[in-house]
Write an enzyme that holds these catalytic residues in place. Structure first.
Site, PDB file in Angstrom:
ATOM      1  N   ASP A  82      24.775 -42.555 -90.426  1.00 31.77           N
ATOM      2  CA  ASP A  82      23.840 -41.697 -91.149  1.00 31.77           C
ATOM      3  C   ASP A  82      22.408 -42.193 -90.994  1.00 31.77           C
ATOM      4  O   ASP A  82      21.477 -41.399 -90.933  1.00 31.77           O
ATOM      5  CB  ASP A  82      24.221 -41.611 -92.632  1.00 31.77           C
TER       6      ASP A  82
ATOM      7  N   CYS B 279      28.873 -51.268 -91.150  1.00 33.75           N
ATOM      8  CA  CYS B 279      30.153 -50.557 -91.072  1.00 33.75           C
ATOM      9  C   CYS B 279      30.009 -49.217 -90.358  1.00 33.75           C
ATOM     10  O   CYS B 279      30.948 -48.438 -90.302  1.00 33.75           O
ATOM     11  CB  CYS B 279      30.768 -50.384 -92.448  1.00 33.75           C
TER      12      CYS B 279
ATOM     13  N   GLU C 139      22.050 -46.246 -95.694  1.00 33.72           N
ATOM     14  CA  GLU C 139      22.267 -45.257 -94.632  1.00 33.72           C
ATOM     15  C   GLU C 139      21.236 -44.136 -94.659  1.00 33.72           C
ATOM     16  O   GLU C 139      21.352 -43.155 -93.930  1.00 33.72           O
ATOM     17  CB  GLU C 139      23.686 -44.694 -94.706  1.00 33.72           C
TER      18      GLU C 139
ATOM     19  N   HIS D 294      32.571 -36.833 -88.250  1.00 31.89           N
ATOM     20  CA  HIS D 294      33.756 -37.470 -88.831  1.00 31.89           C
ATOM     21  C   HIS D 294      35.048 -37.089 -88.127  1.00 31.89           C
ATOM     22  O   HIS D 294      36.035 -37.804 -88.210  1.00 31.89           O
ATOM     23  CB  HIS D 294      33.819 -37.205 -90.328  1.00 31.89           C
TER      24      HIS D 294
HETATM   25  C1  PEP Z   1      27.688 -44.387 -91.837  1.00 28.63           C
HETATM   26  O1  PEP Z   1      27.020 -43.414 -92.190  1.00 28.63           O
HETATM   27  O2  PEP Z   1      27.332 -45.178 -90.932  1.00 28.63           O
HETATM   28  C2  PEP Z   1      28.996 -44.653 -92.460  1.00 28.63           C
HETATM   29  C3  PEP Z   1      29.669 -45.755 -92.197  1.00 28.63           C
HETATM   30  O3  PEP Z   1      29.496 -43.703 -93.295  1.00 28.63           O
HETATM   31  P1  PEP Z   1      30.174 -42.342 -92.794  1.00 28.63           P
HETATM   32  O4  PEP Z   1      30.333 -42.458 -91.304  1.00 28.63           O
HETATM   33  O5  PEP Z   1      31.449 -42.201 -93.527  1.00 28.63           O
HETATM   34  O6  PEP Z   1      29.140 -41.324 -93.189  1.00 28.63           O
HETATM   35 MG    MG Z   2      27.534 -42.340 -94.011  1.00 28.71          MG
END
Ligand code: PEP
Ligand code: MG
Length: 596
Positions: free
Chosen positions: A479, A526, A455, A210
């Site tokens: 994920d 996403c 995910e 992140h």
């Molecule tokens: C993902 O896991 O692809 C996602 C969009 O959520 P995050 O990156 O916030 O875990």
């Molecule tokens: Mg995620």
């Protein structure tokens, strides 16, 4: 940086050095180095009861384990350092390890907790003071240096105990500087102001963590996983961070600097030209409309989403509401922030994801139990945490429903693995709606759709069942890749193995998309995969018509899809889905991208 490394650095004359790392956020930053070191940690001081001694000892033992883990990680990284630096750093980290293994420090702290009945932080501080005082009394320069080292270990322990990230003062980076750090948490990164700092580079970190995502969102050029970074770098030295090439140049020669500036100008010019694409419709060459939405992490990004002509927010990560603060925000505070985002999007839908903390997104506020889990990525995170702390979930849902009175919102649930979790959340939401109506508060009308992140491999494999109780799907390929391939997305050591083109990941995506289409519910991607124009043809070929990504990527993806023929993309996707080798898959994709 350990004290002895700093001393070594001070003796070296600056000359150009180039370090390789993982470029995780494109662009070039040039500026003097701001070496980011931990700020002061405040040490809580309180008495504990006899019945709390055991729990306090356990808290201390957990902090020791966490510090050891962190040092082991640094040790692996430092083994890649050049020459004597690797050796020196190795000795030092070994010494830290010893201090954390049944040494006087550890025994002393345990004793203080049980005998003096004081909290662990205070016990660590007192023990460190006692040890360093003893060293000082001996009047030996070598031993007083060891005192500095032992303080560093104590500081680490207190940080783990108080969950104080290593970057409390990151917001103090001087204007125009670039940040150099051992590691940055997403919360630290959120404090970096792109108007003030040019970019950052770290020793630790992977491309899908992140922190990297946050860097891309903020448009900050970033290179992570630079193992030799801290070797001899001095505060104020000129640094070029090339997030596109994954390269960090320290004390560049005038010629190198000149070239970097020219590339920086060219990239900016390209970005300006790309802005023209914002006005063009998001349709493939055969005329099929594709919805492009924005992922945002911070309210300031709404403007970027609007500038990039996003058709909505496909993912609002609400963790920002909880970062860098002591207490959980109340309903009104959350409502007001969400309302601004909803209003800022001027009638376009905003997909608000409920809190998704855990894994690498430890934020340290109340309710963040995941920090203590042995396997945070598999622990009490995301929807699991929300369903355990009902009050937090209710507050968040109430704030979302109220924000929904100002424009269309959707509710998105993270890390769903079962239909029961969706139904339970819906039940909680019904209760919240009843209470808000009793209070005569204005809320979304009609009620917002409730969708789920796909995910986790288990969710993807049961997507047909989940689709029956979900209003939409959002595929979280970050994920999904991490869990399918068992690769920590923020660990630079396995970053080279992280590959969303692995057939296992692609099959799960395909299965989920088909389940959504059969159930006639909308489905979007996403995860970061959506933001890479290399993958656009494959995702559209698999049936996706909605992509959500950080605003900085949106126009490039639009440019790509406008040149795409959907039938050809679908044919190529079919060929790809028959393959078993990710290298062959990438080649087939590259060939298609080169020709269409
Ligand atoms: C993902 O896991 O692809 C996602 C969009 O959520 P995050 O990156 O916030 O875990
Ligand atoms: Mg995620």
């Amino acid at each position: 940086m350990p004290a002895s490394m700093k001393r070594k650095a001070a003796q070296e004359a600056p000359s150009e050095r180039v370090f390789e790392g993982l470029g995780v956020s494109a662009g070039i930053a040039i500026g003097p180095a701001h070496i980011y070191e931990a700020g002061n940690v405040s040490v809580p001081d309180y008495a504990i009861g006899a019945d709390q001694v055991e729990a306090e000892q356990k808290r201390f033992a957990d902090a020791v384990a966490a510090a050891r883990k962190q040092i082991a990680k640094l040790k692996t990284k430092s083994s890649a350092l050049h020459g004597s630096a690797a050796e020196e750093m190795g000795y030092l980290l070994d010494a830290y390890m010893q201090m954390l293994a049944g040494s006087r420090l550890v025994r002393g702290v345990e004793k203080r907790i049980s005998e003096q009945r004081i909290n662990a932080e205070r016990a660590v501080e007192s023990e460190i003071d006692a040890i360093t005082e003893g060293f000082k009394q001996m009047g030996d320069a070598y031993l007083s240096e060891r005192g500095e080292d032992i303080r560093e270990v104590g500081d680490r322990l207190i940080r783990h105990l108080t969950r104080t990230p290593y970057a409390q003062t990151i917001a103090d980076a001087p204007a125009g500087s670039v940040v150099i750090a051992e590691d940055l948490t997403p919360a630290d990164t959120a404090l970096l102001d792109p108007k003030v700092v040019g970019g950052f580079t770290t020793v630790l970190g992977g491309p899908q963590g992140h922190t990297a995502i946050m860097a891309r969102s903020l448009g900050l050029p970033a290179v992570v996983g630079v193992s030799e970074l801290m070797e001899g770098i001095r505060a104020g030295e000129m640094v070029i961070i090339d997030g596109t090439r994954g390269e960090v140049t320290v004390s560049p020669t005038p010629a190198t600097l000149e070239r970097a500036k020219a590339r920086q100008d060219a990239l900016r010019q390209e970005q300006r030209l790309l802005l023209r694409v914002a006005k063009l419709p998001s349709v493939t060459s055969d005329g099929t409309a594709i919805t492009l939405e924005a992922n945002i992490e911070l309210p300031v990004e709404v403007d970027l989403a609007v500038t990039a002509a996003a058709e909505g927010i496909g993912l609002l990560r609400t963790e920002f509401l909880f970062m860098n603060r002591e207490a959980v925000p109340d309903e009104d505070e959350q409502y007001k922030l969400l309302r601004e985002i909803v209003k800022g999007m001027g009638g376009k839908p905003v997909t608000i994801r409920t809190l998704d903390i855990g894994n690498d997104k430890l934020i340290g506020t109340h309710g963040d139990d995941s920090a203590e889990a042995a396997n945070p990525a598999l622990g009490l995170r995301a929807i699991r945490l929300s369903l355990k702390h009902r009050d937090m979930l209710e507050t968040q849902l109430a704030a979302i429903l109220r924000a929904g009175a100002h424009g269309p919102v959707r509710i998105l649930l993270p890390m769903i693995t079962s239909t029961a979790e969706i139904q339970e959340t819906r039940e909680v939401m019904r209760g919240v709606v009843r209470r808000l109506k009793r209070r005569n508060v204005r809320i979304s009308d009609p009620l917002p759709p409730v969708g789920v992140m796909i995910e986790v491999p288990g969710a993807a494999l049961s997507a047909d069942a989940l689709a029956l109780v979900s209003d939409f799907f959002a595929l979280g390929t970050n994920d999904l890749t991490q869990y399918t391939l068992a690769i920590d997305r923020s660990d630079e050591q396995v970053a080279h193995l992280y590959n969303p083109l692995h057939p296992a990941v692609l099959r799960l995506i395909q299965f989920s998309v088909e389940a959504a289409l059969r159930a006639r519910i909308p489905v979007s991607v996403c995860g970061e995969m959506a933001s890479d124009p290399r993958f656009t043809a494959l995702l559209l070929g698999l049936g996706i018509r909605d992509l959500s990504m950080a605003p900085v990527h949106l126009l490039r993806v639009k440019q790509r899809l406008r040149a795409l023929d959907l039938d050809a993309a679908a044919r190529r996707a079919r060929t790809i889905m028959e393959q078993s080798d990710p290298v062959r898959i990438a080649a087939l994709l590259d060939e298609f991208n080169g020709g269409a």
